[in-house]
Design an enzyme around this catalytic site. Sequence first.
Site, PDB file in Angstrom:
ATOM      1  N   ASP A  95       2.787   5.190  -4.901  1.00 10.22           N
ATOM      2  CA  ASP A  95       4.107   5.416  -5.488  1.00 10.22           C
ATOM      3  C   ASP A  95       4.251   6.854  -5.975  1.00 10.22           C
ATOM      4  O   ASP A  95       5.365   7.371  -6.062  1.00 10.22           O
ATOM      5  CB  ASP A  95       4.365   4.433  -6.623  1.00 10.22           C
ATOM      6  CG  ASP A  95       4.469   3.005  -6.113  1.00 10.22           C
ATOM      7  OD1 ASP A  95       5.437   2.711  -5.404  1.00 10.22           O
ATOM      8  OD2 ASP A  95       3.569   2.200  -6.407  1.00 10.22           O
ATOM      9  N   HIS A 117       1.093  -2.165 -14.042  1.00 11.97           N
ATOM     10  CA  HIS A 117       2.223  -2.883 -14.632  1.00 11.97           C
ATOM     11  C   HIS A 117       1.953  -3.162 -16.100  1.00 11.97           C
ATOM     12  O   HIS A 117       0.803  -3.238 -16.526  1.00 11.97           O
ATOM     13  CB  HIS A 117       2.468  -4.192 -13.875  1.00 11.97           C
ATOM     14  CG  HIS A 117       2.783  -3.982 -12.428  1.00 11.97           C
ATOM     15  ND1 HIS A 117       4.054  -3.704 -11.980  1.00 11.97           N
ATOM     16  CD2 HIS A 117       1.986  -3.978 -11.339  1.00 11.97           C
ATOM     17  CE1 HIS A 117       4.033  -3.555 -10.665  1.00 11.97           C
ATOM     18  NE2 HIS A 117       2.789  -3.703 -10.250  1.00 11.97           N
ATOM     19  N   SER A 144     -17.920   0.394  -0.381  1.00  7.20           N
ATOM     20  CA  SER A 144     -17.057  -0.730   0.000  1.00  7.20           C
ATOM     21  C   SER A 144     -16.480  -1.458  -1.213  1.00  7.20           C
ATOM     22  O   SER A 144     -17.138  -1.592  -2.249  1.00  7.20           O
ATOM     23  CB  SER A 144     -17.852  -1.745   0.822  1.00  7.20           C
ATOM     24  OG  SER A 144     -18.332  -1.174   2.001  1.00  7.20           O
ATOM     25  N   ALA A 162     -20.552   0.481  -4.395  1.00  6.38           N
ATOM     26  CA  ALA A 162     -19.754  -0.621  -3.857  1.00  6.38           C
ATOM     27  C   ALA A 162     -19.329  -1.589  -4.954  1.00  6.38           C
ATOM     28  O   ALA A 162     -20.100  -1.888  -5.873  1.00  6.38           O
ATOM     29  CB  ALA A 162     -20.554  -1.362  -2.786  1.00  6.38           C
TER      30      ALA A 162
END
Length: 199
Positions: A95, A117, A144, A162
Amino acid sequence: MGDDERAVLERIGQGLLYTESEASFQAPLRRADLIFEYNRTRPGDAAGRRALLERILGSVGARTVLNSPFHAGFGSNVHIGDDFFGNVNLTFVDDVEIRIGNGVMIAPSVTLTTTGHPIHPDLREDFRRFSEPIVIEDKVWIGSNVVVLPGVRIGYGAVIGAGSVVSRDIPPMTVAVGVPCRVVRPISADDLKNRLAPS
């Protein structure tokens, strides 16, 4: 661009809350159709894939490898340097800007999200959110299933283990792992000997 739109962009730039409706004027910057097309190109079509990446991303350096599929909210807010390798299922929640330096490697199923949020449900009407840019400096390696959260900077040469959730800045030349991600040690000259064949 009108005054209302400029005011929304100013709020976004300050990391303040804004709604989906308020930000809807940015819809033309989304590259969803081009990303869909990229994810269905043949792996051997290097020229076609490169041409699509140049149309999707805000900027892209030389010798970039981005394996399919990848996902992005916009795509146009992502800036990638030279010698980048991104493995499958890389997700950019862009965004606002995501800036990735040179020589960066990203393993499968990593999410870079510039947006979060509010905690209180009453503030989440109309998908209200806040956004802060992410910066990944040169020669970073991200393992990962890592999630990088809004506003984070990962310093030069850092390694993110990871499965980590990176919620704060990571200093250069460090190894950091965990949930939340924490520095466990510096990277040193001893690491130059790691996994080398005996001489």
